[in-house]
Design an enzyme around this catalytic site. Structure first.
Site, PDB file in Angstrom:
ATOM      1  N   GLY A   1       0.730  -1.239  -0.021  1.00  0.00           N
ATOM      2  CA  GLY A   1      -0.043  -0.064  -0.040  1.00  0.00           C
ATOM      3  C   GLY A   1       0.898   1.273   0.042  1.00  0.00           C
TER       4      GLY A   1
ATOM      5  N   GLY B   1      -0.307   4.235   0.375  1.00  0.00           N
ATOM      6  CA  GLY B   1      -1.316   5.455   0.865  1.00  0.00           C
ATOM      7  C   GLY B   1      -0.153   6.046   1.933  1.00  0.00           C
ATOM      8  N   PHE B   2      -0.990   6.808   2.921  1.00  0.00           N
ATOM      9  CA  PHE B   2      -0.400   7.628   3.944  1.00  0.00           C
ATOM     10  C   PHE B   2       0.610   6.899   4.700  1.00  0.00           C
ATOM     11  CE2 PHE B   2      -4.028  10.258   3.034  1.00  0.00           C
ATOM     12  CZ  PHE B   2      -3.299  11.620   2.586  1.00  0.00           C
ATOM     13  N   GLY B   3       0.294   5.718   5.227  1.00  0.00           N
ATOM     14  CA  GLY B   3       1.064   5.011   6.075  1.00  0.00           C
ATOM     15  C   GLY B   3       2.110   4.214   5.307  1.00  0.00           C
TER      16      GLY B   3
ATOM     17  N   VAL C   1      -2.136  -7.082  -4.211  1.00  0.00           N
ATOM     18  CA  VAL C   1      -1.701  -8.153  -3.296  1.00  0.00           C
ATOM     19  C   VAL C   1      -2.988  -8.819  -3.206  1.00  0.00           C
ATOM     20  CG1 VAL C   1      -0.969  -8.552  -1.078  1.00  0.00           C
ATOM     21  CG2 VAL C   1       0.027  -6.775  -2.504  1.00  0.00           C
TER      22      VAL C   1
ATOM     23  N   GLU D   1     -18.631  17.605   3.912  1.00  0.00           N
ATOM     24  CA  GLU D   1     -17.584  18.377   2.750  1.00  0.00           C
ATOM     25  C   GLU D   1     -18.250  18.275   1.412  1.00  0.00           C
ATOM     26  OE1 GLU D   1     -13.286  18.344   4.861  1.00  0.00           O
ATOM     27  OE2 GLU D   1     -13.712  17.020   3.358  1.00  0.00           O
TER      28      GLU D   1
ATOM     29  N   ASP E   1      -5.575   2.307   8.632  1.00  0.00           N
ATOM     30  CA  ASP E   1      -6.902   2.126   8.717  1.00  0.00           C
ATOM     31  C   ASP E   1      -7.072   0.471   9.004  1.00  0.00           C
ATOM     32  OD1 ASP E   1      -7.528   4.629   8.170  1.00  0.00           O
ATOM     33  OD2 ASP E   1      -8.625   4.384   6.318  1.00  0.00           O
TER      34      ASP E   1
ATOM     35  N   ALA F   1      -5.633  10.172   8.441  1.00  0.00           N
ATOM     36  CA  ALA F   1      -4.229  10.126   7.820  1.00  0.00           C
ATOM     37  C   ALA F   1      -3.021  10.287   8.584  1.00  0.00           C
ATOM     38  CB  ALA F   1      -4.105  11.150   6.579  1.00  0.00           C
TER      39      ALA F   1
HETATM   40  C1  LIG Z   1     -13.425  10.558   1.327  1.00  0.00           C
HETATM   41  C2  LIG Z   1     -12.495  10.456   2.382  1.00  0.00           C
HETATM   42  C3  LIG Z   1     -11.862  11.800   2.890  1.00  0.00           C
HETATM   43  C4  LIG Z   1     -10.916  11.899   3.980  1.00  0.00           C
HETATM   44  N1  LIG Z   1     -10.392  12.848   4.660  1.00  0.00           N
HETATM   45  C5  LIG Z   1      -9.642  13.029   5.367  1.00  0.00           C
HETATM   46  C6  LIG Z   1      -9.197  14.122   5.939  1.00  0.00           C
HETATM   47  O1  LIG Z   1      -9.290  15.153   5.568  1.00  0.00           O
HETATM   48  N2  LIG Z   1      -8.299  14.028   6.779  1.00  0.00           N
HETATM   49  C7  LIG Z   1      -7.671  12.852   7.415  1.00  0.00           C
HETATM   50  O2  LIG Z   1      -6.936  12.945   8.272  1.00  0.00           O
HETATM   51  N3  LIG Z   1      -8.348  11.648   6.991  1.00  0.00           N
HETATM   52  C8  LIG Z   1      -8.965  11.662   6.006  1.00  0.00           C
HETATM   53  N4  LIG Z   1      -9.612  10.452   5.445  1.00  0.00           N
HETATM   54  C9  LIG Z   1      -8.866   8.960   6.180  1.00  0.00           C
HETATM   55  C10 LIG Z   1      -7.679   8.737   5.660  1.00  0.00           C
HETATM   56  O3  LIG Z   1      -7.820   9.130   3.963  1.00  0.00           O
HETATM   57  C11 LIG Z   1      -7.296   7.463   5.774  1.00  0.00           C
HETATM   58  O4  LIG Z   1      -7.221   7.405   7.368  1.00  0.00           O
HETATM   59  C12 LIG Z   1      -5.832   7.382   5.394  1.00  0.00           C
HETATM   60  O5  LIG Z   1      -5.829   7.323   3.902  1.00  0.00           O
HETATM   61  C13 LIG Z   1      -5.281   5.870   5.905  1.00  0.00           C
HETATM   62  O6  LIG Z   1      -3.948   5.564   5.439  1.00  0.00           O
HETATM   63  P1  LIG Z   1      -3.486   4.015   4.932  1.00  0.00           P
HETATM   64  O7  LIG Z   1      -2.184   4.325   4.661  1.00  0.00           O
HETATM   65  O8  LIG Z   1      -4.092   3.184   6.123  1.00  0.00           O
HETATM   66  O9  LIG Z   1      -4.428   3.840   3.966  1.00  0.00           O
HETATM   67  P2  LIG Z   1      -4.477   4.588   2.468  1.00  0.00           P
HETATM   68  O10 LIG Z   1      -4.128   5.769   2.485  1.00  0.00           O
HETATM   69  O11 LIG Z   1      -5.987   4.160   2.168  1.00  0.00           O
HETATM   70  O12 LIG Z   1      -3.783   3.640   1.501  1.00  0.00           O
HETATM   71  C14 LIG Z   1      -4.006   2.339   1.083  1.00  0.00           C
HETATM   72  C15 LIG Z   1      -3.112   2.059  -0.316  1.00  0.00           C
HETATM   73  O13 LIG Z   1      -3.300   0.542  -0.268  1.00  0.00           O
HETATM   74  C16 LIG Z   1      -3.526   0.274  -1.460  1.00  0.00           C
HETATM   75  N5  LIG Z   1      -4.238  -1.196  -1.733  1.00  0.00           N
HETATM   76  C17 LIG Z   1      -5.040  -1.566  -1.028  1.00  0.00           C
HETATM   77  N6  LIG Z   1      -5.385  -2.643  -1.257  1.00  0.00           N
HETATM   78  C18 LIG Z   1      -4.488  -3.368  -2.045  1.00  0.00           C
HETATM   79  C19 LIG Z   1      -3.986  -4.446  -2.653  1.00  0.00           C
HETATM   80  N7  LIG Z   1      -4.984  -5.618  -2.305  1.00  0.00           N
HETATM   81  N8  LIG Z   1      -3.098  -4.463  -3.330  1.00  0.00           N
HETATM   82  C20 LIG Z   1      -2.305  -3.651  -3.664  1.00  0.00           C
HETATM   83  N9  LIG Z   1      -2.651  -2.337  -3.274  1.00  0.00           N
HETATM   84  C21 LIG Z   1      -3.559  -2.064  -2.108  1.00  0.00           C
HETATM   85  C22 LIG Z   1      -4.583   1.277  -2.188  1.00  0.00           C
HETATM   86  O14 LIG Z   1      -4.411   1.343  -3.489  1.00  0.00           O
HETATM   87  C23 LIG Z   1      -3.826   2.528  -1.389  1.00  0.00           C
HETATM   88  O15 LIG Z   1      -2.912   3.065  -1.994  1.00  0.00           O
HETATM   89  C24 LIG Z   1     -10.573  10.606   4.417  1.00  0.00           C
HETATM   90  C25 LIG Z   1     -11.035   9.223   3.971  1.00  0.00           C
HETATM   91  C26 LIG Z   1     -11.918   9.386   2.967  1.00  0.00           C
HETATM   92  C27 LIG Z   1     -12.497   7.998   2.321  1.00  0.00           C
END
Ligand SMILES: Cc1cc2nc3c(=O)[nH]c(=O)nc-3n(C[C@H](O)[C@H](O)[C@H](O)COP(=O)(O)OP(=O)(O)OC[C@H]3O[C@@H](n4cnc5c(N)ncnc54)[C@H](O)[C@@H]3O)c2cc1C
Length: 415
Positions: A12, A14-16, A79, A170, A300, A316
């Site tokens: 992933g 994403g942010f983490g 994955v 929003e 998450d 995030a």
């Molecule tokens: C619409 C919306 C608005 C939001 N606004 C805010 C905000 O304003 N402020 C805030 O703090 N938080 C906000 N959040 C919450 C925040 O986005 C999440 O808490 C944060 O992104 C979690 O980070 P993460 O690294 O766990 O996952 P994510 O950032 O979601 O990253 C997960 C990554 O894993 C990848 N992935 C998933 N499954 C697979 C797989 N099977 N194979 C390969 N890759 C995979 C995805 O493509 C993605 O790139 C919001 C969430 C949503 C849905």
């Protein structure tokens, strides 16, 4: 020559996940970051793509560009599982061996078992969702423009937003502005004053978990903006032409947007590990599985401390701080040092409601109105990754603010 450094696979970008990869750029380990997309999405601004305020490119950035370093590789793959016994990450493009794996796969939309809502409503979890939603809203207005029946026209111009959390607020605020300032000029043939935005929240207040003054302010701002906010309004069923509430009331709508919550994705569910709140994987306070200190779960997807502990909010900053700690703990484990425990540093939360309207809590201080809105704009601009993205977003925001216009009113999918 084959590297002998420990191999860390991050699932992933994403942010983490990105924070893990960036924190391990010093070269003492080999890092492979795997994602199903070749880009990182700045999720907090997705709703602006859905409401035609920003182009998708403004809030996405190629992963390879973000993690450029000699010891970091990117792999584009989906994955499908983690074989913890053989220490392999399983993907649709083969297996990847690891010494340590960090699962940072985020979350997916939670329909709370309502299959009808999953089939018929629009979610907002990724860039594709945001573009599809923008098309759906605009297509409903195009259909309204050709609809001779007045009441059917009003139905088509009604958008129902399910979920009164930050995202619901929003998007409802942005839709109300779209309806008031933009669509009347683009659809002069129909009376867009009949267009409605209805925000449904099952609880008795908006913004659950936030301070009461912020909840009240969000409610009064939305009502002033003409949003029809319904509290204690639980959805029993949804289909392509509207929603039915538990009370039996039917609300016909051209577009239904489902932002009522999130839960762990199927990849996380498939892991042979204990699950906590919303299907998140239970990890120790050091962020690894209780019985495997080479498998970390963050963001998450993780429930730190297990079912007896209060889960961290799915935000995030939580994912970013956990990414930093997981990277540090992997290096500590390699160096046979004691692992550190996660402690969330909550600097605050903020929600924008519309033009010049927002609520914010920063280091315990609460703000609302124009000042909160300026803080929101500044924080999000600084937080975005990449100079190009910041410049694009700033230009778009300035344009939207000065002209009351939206530049991205494109229907990209005709289905
Ligand atoms: C619409 C919306 C608005 C939001 N606004 C805010 C905000 O304003 N402020 C805030 O703090 N938080 C906000 N959040 C919450 C925040 O986005 C999440 O808490 C944060 O992104 C979690 O980070 P993460 O690294 O766990 O996952 P994510 O950032 O979601 O990253 C997960 C990554 O894993 C990848 N992935 C998933 N499954 C697979 C797989 N099977 N194979 C390969 N890759 C995979 C995805 O493509 C993605 O790139 C919001 C969430 C949503 C849905």
């Amino acid at each position: 020559m084959k590297s002998t450094k420990p191999r860390v696979v991050v699932v992933g970008a994403g942010f983490g996940g990105l924070r893990v990869a960036r924190a391990l750029r010093d070269g003492s380990v080999d890092v492979t970051i795997v994602d199903q997309h070749n880009y990182h999405t700045f999720i907090p601004l997705l709703y602006q793509v859905a409401t035609a305020g920003l182009e998708p490119e403004a809030i996405a950035q190629p992963v390879r560009r973000i993690v450029r370093a000699n010891n970091v590789r990117f792999r584009l793959a989906r994955v499908t599982g983690v074989d913890v016994a053989r220490r392999r990450v399983l993907t649709d493009d083969g297996e990847i061996e690891y010494d340590y794996v960090v699962l940072a796969a985020g979350s997916v939309t939670n329909y709370f078992g309502l299959d009808s809502a999953a089939d018929s409503s629009s979610a907002l979890r990724g860039l594709d969702d945001a573009e599809a939603l923008r098309s759906r809203i605009l297509k409903a207005f195009e259909a309204a423009a050709n609809e001779p029946d007045a009441s059917r026209r009003t139905e088509l111009m009604t958008t129902v937003v399910v979920g009164g959390g930050p995202t619901g607020i929003e998007i409802a605020g942005a839709l109300s502005e779209l309806r008031k300032h933009v669509l009347p000029h683009d659809f002069p043939g129909i009376d867009t004053s009949h267009a409605r935005v209805v925000l449904l929240e099952a609880a008795g207040h908006l913004l659950g978990g936030m301070h009461r003054s912020m909840q009240r302010r969000a409610l009064s701002d939305l009502e002033k903006m003409g949003v029809d906010v319904r509290l204690n309004a639980k959805v029993a069923d949804a289909d392509r032409s509207g929603v039915t509430l538990v009370s039996g009331e039917r609300i016909p709508a051209g577009t239904v947007i489902w932002v009522a919550g999130v839960r762990a994705p199927s990849l996380v569910e498939s892991m042979p590990a204990a699950k906590g709140s919303l299907g998140r994987i239970c990890v120790t306070e050091s962020l690894h599985l209780p019985d495997d200190d080479r498998v970390y779960v963050i963001g998450d997807s993780a429930h730190v401390g297990g079912p007896s502990s209060l889960p961290h909010p799915m935000l995030a900053p939580v994912a970013i701080q956990q990414g930093e700690l997981a990277a540090g703990n992997i290096l500590r484990h390699i160096a046979c040092m004691e692992l550190e425990r996660f402690k969330y540093r909550d600097r605050g939360t903020m929600v924008t409601i519309g033009r010049s309207r927002a609520v914010a809590r920063i280091y315990g201080l609460r703000f609302s109105g124009f000042l909160a809105w300026i803080i929101w704009l500044t924080v999000h601009l600084v937080w975005l990754i990449g100079f190009r993205n910041r410049a694009l977003v700033l230009v778009n925001w300035a344009w939207n603010y000065l002209t009351y216009d939206r530049g991205v009113l494109l229907i990209r999918d005709r289905r």
